[in-house]
Design an enzyme around this catalytic site. Structure first.
Site, PDB file in Angstrom:
ATOM      1  N   HIS A 157       8.866 -20.938  31.619  1.00  0.00           N
ATOM      2  CA  HIS A 157      10.005 -20.962  30.571  1.00  0.00           C
ATOM      3  C   HIS A 157       9.577 -21.930  29.333  1.00  0.00           C
ATOM      4  CE1 HIS A 157      12.742 -20.070  33.897  1.00  0.00           C
ATOM      5  NE2 HIS A 157      11.887 -20.946  34.785  1.00  0.00           N
ATOM      6  N   SER A 279      -1.408 -20.894   2.018  1.00  0.00           N
ATOM      7  CA  SER A 279       0.164 -20.643   1.431  1.00  0.00           C
ATOM      8  C   SER A 279      -0.198 -20.874  -0.086  1.00  0.00           C
ATOM      9  CB  SER A 279       0.807 -21.858   2.184  1.00  0.00           C
ATOM     10  OG  SER A 279       1.904 -22.258   0.999  1.00  0.00           O
ATOM     11  N   LYS A 285      -1.712 -25.579   4.622  1.00  0.00           N
ATOM     12  CA  LYS A 285      -1.364 -24.716   5.511  1.00  0.00           C
ATOM     13  C   LYS A 285      -2.504 -23.619   5.833  1.00  0.00           C
ATOM     14  CE  LYS A 285       2.092 -23.555   6.979  1.00  0.00           C
ATOM     15  NZ  LYS A 285       3.269 -22.905   6.387  1.00  0.00           N
ATOM     16  N   GLU A 292       1.057 -12.641  13.824  1.00  0.00           N
ATOM     17  CA  GLU A 292       2.299 -12.495  13.280  1.00  0.00           C
ATOM     18  C   GLU A 292       2.510 -10.869  12.972  1.00  0.00           C
ATOM     19  OE1 GLU A 292       3.674 -15.497  10.540  1.00  0.00           O
ATOM     20  OE2 GLU A 292       2.137 -16.630  11.305  1.00  0.00           O
TER      21      GLU A 292
END
Ligand code: ARG
Length: 466
Positions: A157, A279, A285, A292
């Site tokens: 979980h 970024s 970043k 992704e």
């Protein structure tokens, strides 16, 4: 515009809009090598059977070879106006060798021709993909071997649950990928079992074809026994797409973990700069775009599988033009998986693991609570009582911002007399991990034998490749 093969029956040229709509050359030209291979074998069989002359066969074979050479050198370009790759090859051949070229299609239809070409093409792609999966398995095994002692929390979980090692977590993905490898090999075996060439348009042919000969020469176990099924079966596309979709699902799950692991909230790993992006506005970043994109592309591959399933579900026997849609879907699935595997493998190979952070995360979240309950159980307390008592201890610890191993023996004895000095050994995180000696568990020894087992499976797969 290139001429239609079926021109004789018609009084008008096909409308250019229909021609564009109908044409598949844009996406079937990648089967040209396989198309010519099939044609060469078909021609050789026609000559052996006395259906065409030896001279015609020789002209066809040398014509095909000259087309292959000119395509390779760039002297010949594929005509984008041709209806499909089969038409292009036949027309180019005929332009080069005359009547012999017109005899090539004797006893054959584009329906059995395309069914053959896709099989031959997907056979090659399947081998490429299997090789790339094997590369990924090797990298994961290597990283797992380096991390047999990197204790980290295992989750259920997404809540810290019990201690495992990073090596054990990586090996879980190895087992998924080894099943993928089996699925590809299995689907490919069935794809190679039956050769559709010689099924004709749908009902075979009156020519005395030797289907055994063509099947064998093209690497199939046998000719398909039913011409209707031969031209209209696309199960092999669906099976391969299903294997690809399953493999993408595994890569997507791994990607999701990588995304979590390289976030500041976890920081279990650091991806190499070469495999991340920055970024345009936030200077700090470092984004795991590769993972992704893999997660995102997985949806698209599921779409490809769905396209094939839905495309086939209403098709009456035998060939219907709907089936031309098979190629874009299955090729997209193949290309996407290939791209993903080629990128994720070096990304994982170059990633840095941060075992100290994993260990710090393992120290929080009471992942040794089961071990504490097991300790009491082994000292005689019924497990259900031990479970309940440990639950109370955890709750008290949370209130005091402590972890179990920070309690003193006196404090522990306040909960139960069964606690002795050896409790600290029993709930030590490394011991908790190494104590899980059941087969398939997270110990260093288990991870090492998993690696051995996985390598043996890879060796079997390699041997089966010949
Ligand atoms: N381009 C076609 C396909 O991909 C080849 C078969 C054409 N057959 C036909 N009967 N029109 O399916």
């Amino acid at each position: 515009m290139a001429e239609q093969l079926w021109k004789g029956r018609f009084s008008k040229a096909v409308d250019s809009r229909v021609n564009d709509f109908n044409s598949s050359i844009r996406f079937d030209q990648r089967m040209i090598a396989q198309d010519m291979k099939g044609s060469g074998v078909h021609a050789a069989m026609l000559a052996r059977q006395g259906i065409i002359s030896e001279q015609d066969c020789e002209a066809i074979l040398s014509g095909l070879a000259s087309i292959a050479d000119d395509l390779a050198s760039g002297a010949l370009e594929i005509d984008p106006a041709a209806e499909d790759v089969h038409t292009f090859v036949e027309q180019t051949l005929t332009a080069r060798i005359g009547d012999a070229g017109k005899r090539l299609h004797t006893g054959r239809s584009r329906n059995d021709q395309v069914a053959l070409d896709i099989r031959l093409t997907l056979r090659d792609y399947s081998h490429t993909l299997q090789g790339l999966i094997a590369d990924l398995v090797r990298v994961l095994c290597k990283k797992a071997g380096e991390n047999t002692a990197s204790v980290m929390p295992g989750y259920t979980h997404l809540q810290r649950a019990q201690p495992i090692t990073f090596g054990h977590a990586l090996m879980a993905y190895v087992w998924m990928l080894l099943r993928d490898l089996e699925r590809f090999a299995d689907a490919t075996r069935r794809m190679d079992a039956q050769c559709p060439l010689g099924s004709g348009a749908l009902a075979g042919t009156t020519y005395p074809l030797d289907r055994q000969f063509t099947a064998e020469k093209l690497g199939f176990a046998a000719p398909c026994p039913n011409s209707l099924d031969g031209v209209s079966d696309r199960d092999f596309c669906i099976e391969l797409a299903a294997a690809i979709a399953t493999c993408m699902m595994h890569l997507s799950r791994l990607s999701e973990e990588i995304i979590l692991w390289c976030s500041w909230e976890f920081k279990f790993i650091e991806l190499d700069d070469a495999f991340t992006t920055g970024s345009s506005i936030m200077p700090q970043k470092k984004n795991p775009d590769v993972t992704e994109l893999i997660r995102g592309k997985t949806g698209r591959v599921y779409g490809d599988l769905n396209t094939l399933l839905v495309m086939m579900k209403g098709i009456p026997l035998a060939y219907n033009k709907d089936m031309q849609e098979d190629k874009e879907a299955i090729f997209d699935a193949v290309d996407t998986l290939e791209l993903c595997l080629k990128t994720i493998t070096p990304m994982l190979d170059t990633m840095r693991t941060l075992p100290a952070n994993m260990r710090r995360a393992a120290a929080k979240g009471f992942i040794n609570a089961t071990d504490c309950a097991d300790y009491l159980t082994k000292k005689g307390m019924p497990f259900r009582d031990a479970y309940k008592l440990t639950g109370c201890m955890v709750s008290d610890c949370i209130a005091k911002d402590k972890v179990l191993e920070e309690l003193t023996l006196d404090q522990l004895k306040g909960y139960s007399d069964l606690f002795e000095e050896d409790i600290f050994q029993a709930i030590d995180l490394v011991n908790c991990c190494e104590g899980r000696t059941s087969y398939g568990g997270p110990t260093a020894a288990s991870v090492c034998s998993q690696i051995e087992l996985a390598e043996a499976k890879l060796a079997d797969w390699e041997e089966a490749q010949g």
